[in-house]
Design an enzyme around this catalytic site. Structure first.
Site, mmCIF file in Angstrom:
data_model
loop_
_atom_site.group_PDB
_atom_site.id
_atom_site.type_symbol
_atom_site.label_atom_id
_atom_site.label_comp_id
_atom_site.label_asym_id
_atom_site.label_seq_id
_atom_site.Cartn_x
_atom_site.Cartn_y
_atom_site.Cartn_z
ATOM 1 N N ASP A 267 -19.660 -4.231 -36.710
ATOM 2 C CA ASP A 267 -20.502 -4.434 -37.744
ATOM 3 C C ASP A 267 -20.883 -2.832 -38.456
ATOM 4 O O ASP A 267 -22.004 -2.525 -38.594
ATOM 5 C CB ASP A 267 -21.702 -5.020 -37.578
ATOM 6 C CG ASP A 267 -22.732 -5.496 -38.530
ATOM 7 O OD1 ASP A 267 -22.206 -5.655 -39.603
ATOM 8 O OD2 ASP A 267 -23.691 -5.913 -38.490
ATOM 9 N N ASN B 179 -22.889 2.721 -37.921
ATOM 10 C CA ASN B 179 -23.914 1.995 -38.186
ATOM 11 C C ASN B 179 -24.887 2.712 -39.359
ATOM 12 O O ASN B 179 -25.825 2.129 -39.708
ATOM 13 C CB ASN B 179 -24.692 1.348 -37.241
ATOM 14 C CG ASN B 179 -23.802 0.720 -36.279
ATOM 15 O OD1 ASN B 179 -23.479 1.145 -35.204
ATOM 16 N ND2 ASN B 179 -22.808 -0.307 -36.686
ATOM 17 N N VAL C 226 -28.953 1.838 -42.898
ATOM 18 C CA VAL C 226 -29.075 1.307 -41.586
ATOM 19 C C VAL C 226 -28.475 0.204 -41.403
ATOM 20 O O VAL C 226 -29.286 -0.916 -42.132
ATOM 21 C CB VAL C 226 -30.343 1.808 -40.769
ATOM 22 C CG1 VAL C 226 -30.089 1.537 -39.305
ATOM 23 C CG2 VAL C 226 -30.544 3.257 -40.900
ATOM 24 N N CYS C 227 -27.419 -0.288 -40.752
ATOM 25 C CA CYS C 227 -26.997 -1.304 -40.513
ATOM 26 C C CYS C 227 -27.449 -1.910 -38.848
ATOM 27 O O CYS C 227 -26.962 -1.400 -38.023
ATOM 28 C CB CYS C 227 -25.527 -1.467 -40.212
ATOM 29 S SG CYS C 227 -24.685 -3.157 -40.140
ATOM 30 N N LEU C 228 -28.633 -2.763 -38.936
ATOM 31 C CA LEU C 228 -29.272 -3.099 -37.697
ATOM 32 C C LEU C 228 -29.525 -4.552 -38.120
ATOM 33 O O LEU C 228 -30.414 -4.930 -39.176
ATOM 34 C CB LEU C 228 -30.484 -2.268 -37.406
ATOM 35 C CG LEU C 228 -30.931 -2.643 -35.854
ATOM 36 C CD1 LEU C 228 -30.162 -2.469 -35.104
ATOM 37 C CD2 LEU C 228 -32.406 -1.762 -36.091
#
Length: 179
Positions: free
Chosen positions: A138, A98, A105-107
């Site tokens: 994701d 992520n 950052v993938c949040l």
């Protein structure tokens, strides 16, 4: 009302006020920071004491794949906060599904799931959760995500090797082990 205007005129004639105007975003950040309840595995740092809109967060996971590492993130809170999420970047190059190689950052709460009622504390806890439970469905680093789902043991070895400053698939990573 007239008295306020005359006071403002007098203040302007005397050289103005030394006070800076505090924005709504700054007030909200002050509120969020005063209500922080971070676990011992997380710590904030303010490079400039006068600038609460830019700070760093250190995450030290105490379990999971990333246990034993220390991960630093920069937070930039823009003037439209809380209507827009803060900008968060990982300051080290890490092997994580992520987090891409540039530190993005993938949040979900930093993107489409952001709501003004969410606090900085929610974002910080979300970052910690990414280290406890990486999300391969994701990903920003598709290679790490694929490795995590295809061969968990090899993923675990790659994480440990990369955290020590090693290379994975020809890409060198920063040493993030706690000294």
């Amino acid at each position: 009302m007239l008295k306020i205007w005359s006071m403002k005129e007098k203040q302007a004639a005397e050289g103005g006020s030394a006070k800076k105007k505090v924005t709504a975003a700054q007030l909200r950040v002050q509120k969020d920071l005063s209500e922080l309840s971070l676990p011992s595995t997380m710590k904030t740092h303010f490079p400039s004491a006068e600038d609460i809109m830019n700070f760093e967060l250190t995450v030290r996971p105490d379990e999971g794949f990333y246990q034993g590492g220390e991960f630093r993130f920069s937070f930039y809170v823009n003037p439209n906060f809380p209507h827009e999420p803060p900008k968060v970047k990982c300051l080290q190059k890490v092997y994580h599904p992520n987090i891409d190689l540039e530190g993005n950052v993938c949040l979900n709460i930093l993107r489409e799931d952001w709501k003004p009622v969410l606090s900085l504390n929610a974002v910080m806890i979300g970052l910690q959760y990414l280290f406890l439970e990486p999300n391969a469905s994701d990903p920003l680093n598709k290679d790490a995500a694929h490795q995590m789902t295809a061969n968990r043991e090899e993923f675990k070895r790659n994480v440990k090797h990369s955290m020590a400053g090693g290379s994975v698939a020809g890409e060198r990573f920063d040493c993030v082990l706690i000294k």
